[in-house]
Write a protein that holds these residues in place. Structure first.
Motif, PDB file in Angstrom:
ATOM      1  N   LEU A 213       0.247 -33.634  -3.038  1.00 56.28           N
ATOM      2  CA  LEU A 213       0.044 -33.448  -4.475  1.00 56.28           C
ATOM      3  C   LEU A 213      -0.636 -32.108  -4.770  1.00 56.28           C
ATOM      4  O   LEU A 213      -0.293 -31.435  -5.752  1.00 56.28           O
ATOM      5  CB  LEU A 213      -0.790 -34.599  -5.041  1.00 56.28           C
ATOM      6  N   ALA A 214      -1.601 -31.727  -3.927  1.00 55.20           N
ATOM      7  CA  ALA A 214      -2.304 -30.451  -4.129  1.00 55.20           C
ATOM      8  C   ALA A 214      -1.339 -29.278  -3.991  1.00 55.20           C
ATOM      9  O   ALA A 214      -1.369 -28.335  -4.794  1.00 55.20           O
ATOM     10  CB  ALA A 214      -3.449 -30.321  -3.131  1.00 55.20           C
ATOM     11  N   VAL A 215      -0.465 -29.325  -2.981  1.00 52.95           N
ATOM     12  CA  VAL A 215       0.514 -28.253  -2.772  1.00 52.95           C
ATOM     13  C   VAL A 215       1.448 -28.136  -3.970  1.00 52.95           C
ATOM     14  O   VAL A 215       1.687 -27.043  -4.500  1.00 52.95           O
ATOM     15  CB  VAL A 215       1.313 -28.501  -1.477  1.00 52.95           C
ATOM     16  N   LEU A 216       2.002 -29.275  -4.412  1.00 55.30           N
ATOM     17  CA  LEU A 216       2.944 -29.270  -5.529  1.00 55.30           C
ATOM     18  C   LEU A 216       2.260 -28.833  -6.824  1.00 55.30           C
ATOM     19  O   LEU A 216       2.818 -28.033  -7.595  1.00 55.30           O
ATOM     20  CB  LEU A 216       3.563 -30.658  -5.707  1.00 55.30           C
ATOM     21  N   TYR A 217       1.060 -29.341  -7.062  1.00 56.99           N
ATOM     22  CA  TYR A 217       0.343 -29.024  -8.311  1.00 56.99           C
ATOM     23  C   TYR A 217       0.051 -27.533  -8.410  1.00 56.99           C
ATOM     24  O   TYR A 217       0.344 -26.902  -9.429  1.00 56.99           O
ATOM     25  CB  TYR A 217      -0.953 -29.824  -8.391  1.00 56.99           C
ATOM     26  N   ILE A 218      -0.534 -26.959  -7.360  1.00 54.58           N
ATOM     27  CA  ILE A 218      -0.912 -25.547  -7.403  1.00 54.58           C
ATOM     28  C   ILE A 218       0.327 -24.660  -7.467  1.00 54.58           C
ATOM     29  O   ILE A 218       0.390 -23.704  -8.256  1.00 54.58           O
ATOM     30  CB  ILE A 218      -1.781 -25.183  -6.185  1.00 54.58           C
ATOM     31  N   ALA A 219       1.334 -24.968  -6.654  1.00 48.85           N
ATOM     32  CA  ALA A 219       2.533 -24.133  -6.619  1.00 48.85           C
ATOM     33  C   ALA A 219       3.254 -24.117  -7.967  1.00 48.85           C
ATOM     34  O   ALA A 219       3.741 -23.074  -8.414  1.00 48.85           O
ATOM     35  CB  ALA A 219       3.476 -24.622  -5.524  1.00 48.85           C
ATOM     36  N   LEU A 220       3.322 -25.282  -8.631  1.00 45.86           N
ATOM     37  CA  LEU A 220       4.066 -25.373  -9.894  1.00 45.86           C
ATOM     38  C   LEU A 220       3.261 -24.859 -11.081  1.00 45.86           C
ATOM     39  O   LEU A 220       3.758 -24.067 -11.888  1.00 45.86           O
ATOM     40  CB  LEU A 220       4.497 -26.824 -10.135  1.00 45.86           C
ATOM     41  N   THR A 221       2.009 -25.306 -11.214  1.00 48.92           N
ATOM     42  CA  THR A 221       1.226 -24.903 -12.389  1.00 48.92           C
ATOM     43  C   THR A 221       0.847 -23.425 -12.345  1.00 48.92           C
ATOM     44  O   THR A 221       0.734 -22.793 -13.403  1.00 48.92           O
ATOM     45  CB  THR A 221      -0.058 -25.741 -12.505  1.00 48.92           C
ATOM     46  N   LYS A 222       0.680 -22.870 -11.159  1.00 47.41           N
ATOM     47  CA  LYS A 222       0.313 -21.456 -11.042  1.00 47.41           C
ATOM     48  C   LYS A 222       1.521 -20.558 -10.802  1.00 47.41           C
ATOM     49  O   LYS A 222       1.375 -19.359 -10.598  1.00 47.41           O
ATOM     50  CB  LYS A 222      -0.704 -21.272  -9.899  1.00 47.41           C
ATOM     51  N   ARG A 223       2.735 -21.157 -10.799  1.00 49.81           N
ATOM     52  CA  ARG A 223       3.988 -20.398 -10.676  1.00 49.81           C
ATOM     53  C   ARG A 223       4.001 -19.532  -9.409  1.00 49.81           C
ATOM     54  O   ARG A 223       4.363 -18.342  -9.458  1.00 49.81           O
ATOM     55  CB  ARG A 223       4.207 -19.535 -11.921  1.00 49.81           C
ATOM     56  N   LEU A 224       3.609 -20.118  -8.293  1.00 49.97           N
ATOM     57  CA  LEU A 224       3.596 -19.384  -7.028  1.00 49.97           C
ATOM     58  C   LEU A 224       4.992 -19.311  -6.433  1.00 49.97           C
ATOM     59  O   LEU A 224       5.856 -20.140  -6.726  1.00 49.97           O
ATOM     60  CB  LEU A 224       2.645 -20.063  -6.039  1.00 49.97           C
ATOM     61  N   PHE A 225       5.214 -18.303  -5.584  1.00 48.86           N
ATOM     62  CA  PHE A 225       6.472 -18.133  -4.848  1.00 48.86           C
ATOM     63  C   PHE A 225       7.683 -18.058  -5.790  1.00 48.86           C
ATOM     64  O   PHE A 225       8.777 -18.515  -5.458  1.00 48.86           O
ATOM     65  CB  PHE A 225       6.675 -19.280  -3.846  1.00 48.86           C
ATOM     66  N   GLY A 226       7.485 -17.508  -6.970  1.00 51.34           N
ATOM     67  CA  GLY A 226       8.587 -17.343  -7.905  1.00 51.34           C
ATOM     68  C   GLY A 226       8.963 -18.576  -8.691  1.00 51.34           C
ATOM     69  O   GLY A 226       9.921 -18.548  -9.481  1.00 51.34           O
TER      70      GLY A 226
END
Length: 256
Positions: A213-226
């Protein structure tokens, strides 16, 4: 019950007020009362008594986290605390391994002496210590070479350092820390899944779910990796927020 993150933060940290140069906005942010001048808070929108904390052009108003941003910051700081606690714990384990490597024979003798003492007690409760997985793992560790244990201690310290660096970066909402957290956490997911195939426990399941959940939350809400427009969209959101902060607090609808 919905949490009012803006008022919750203002109650803890105090209001943030600003006097823009634009007279149209200034009059909407300012009012006079019997007690004196009051200015609208850029975070919660309530009026606060006293002089503004700053003044100048509207687009130079301080970027005050509010609403969803405050909620995201709270979650990031929760993750930062979890990383810090984990990092300190791993440091203690590394120190224990290092000390164990320097007194391996003495610890083995002490362990065996205590094992002889507690063996009848556990046998009374129908538990065979000689076939215990925990005891077996400890006895296996006694067979490790000194250099191997030092290597393990060094790797644990390196891992702890990563966790502590993550904690500091997440606490201050640094973008590099968000990348580091996603990469470091995702790298250990296969190992956590493998451990579940060896032995299932609620602690391991909970840890795995929280990390995913932490990986998905940070990656999506912070728009990481494009993702979701990437860094460009992320910066556009921040830039728009800084330009419209005063307007939003004053109740002015921005025209696209």
């Amino acid at each position: 019950m919905k949490i009012d993150w803006d008022r919750r933060t203002c109650a803890r940290k105090g209001h943030v007020t600003y006097a823009p140069d634009d007279p149209r906005l200034r009059v909407r942010l300012h009012a006079q009362t019997a007690l004196g001048d009051v200015w609208r808070c850029l975070r919660c929108g309530d009026f606060a008594l006293g002089e503004p904390h700053g003044s100048g052009p509207a687009d130079e108003a301080p970027l005050v986290p509010r609403g969803k941003v405050l909620r995201d910051l709270f979650i990031l700081r929760f993750l930062a605390i979890e990383r810090a606690v984990r990092g300190v714990f791993i440091v203690l384990v590394a120190v224990a391994v290092w000390k164990f490597s320097n007194s391996q024979d003495a610890v083995r003798r002490l362990f065996n002496d205590y094992l002889d003492v507690f063996r009848p007690v556990f046998r009374h409760f129908h538990y065979d210590l000689d076939h215990s997985p925990v005891v077996g793992s400890i006895q296996k560790a006694f067979g490790y070479k000194h250099d191997t244990l030092l290597l393990v201690a060094a790797l644990l310290l390196a891992y702890a350092l990563i966790e502590l660096v993550e904690a500091v970066g997440l606490w201050y909402a640094k973008r590099w820390a968000e990348y580091l957290t996603v990469v470091a956490t995702a790298a250990f997911l296969p190992l956590e899944i493998y451990e579940l195939t060896e032995h299932i426990s609620w602690l391991k399941i909970t840890t795995l779910v929280l990390n995913i959940l932490a990986v998905l939350y940070i990656a999506l809400t912070k728009r990481l990796f494009g993702l979701r427009g990437g860094r460009r969209k992320f910066e556009e959101e921040r830039h728009s927020a800084s330009l419209m902060e005063v307007e939003e607090s004053a109740g002015v609808v921005a025209v696209g």
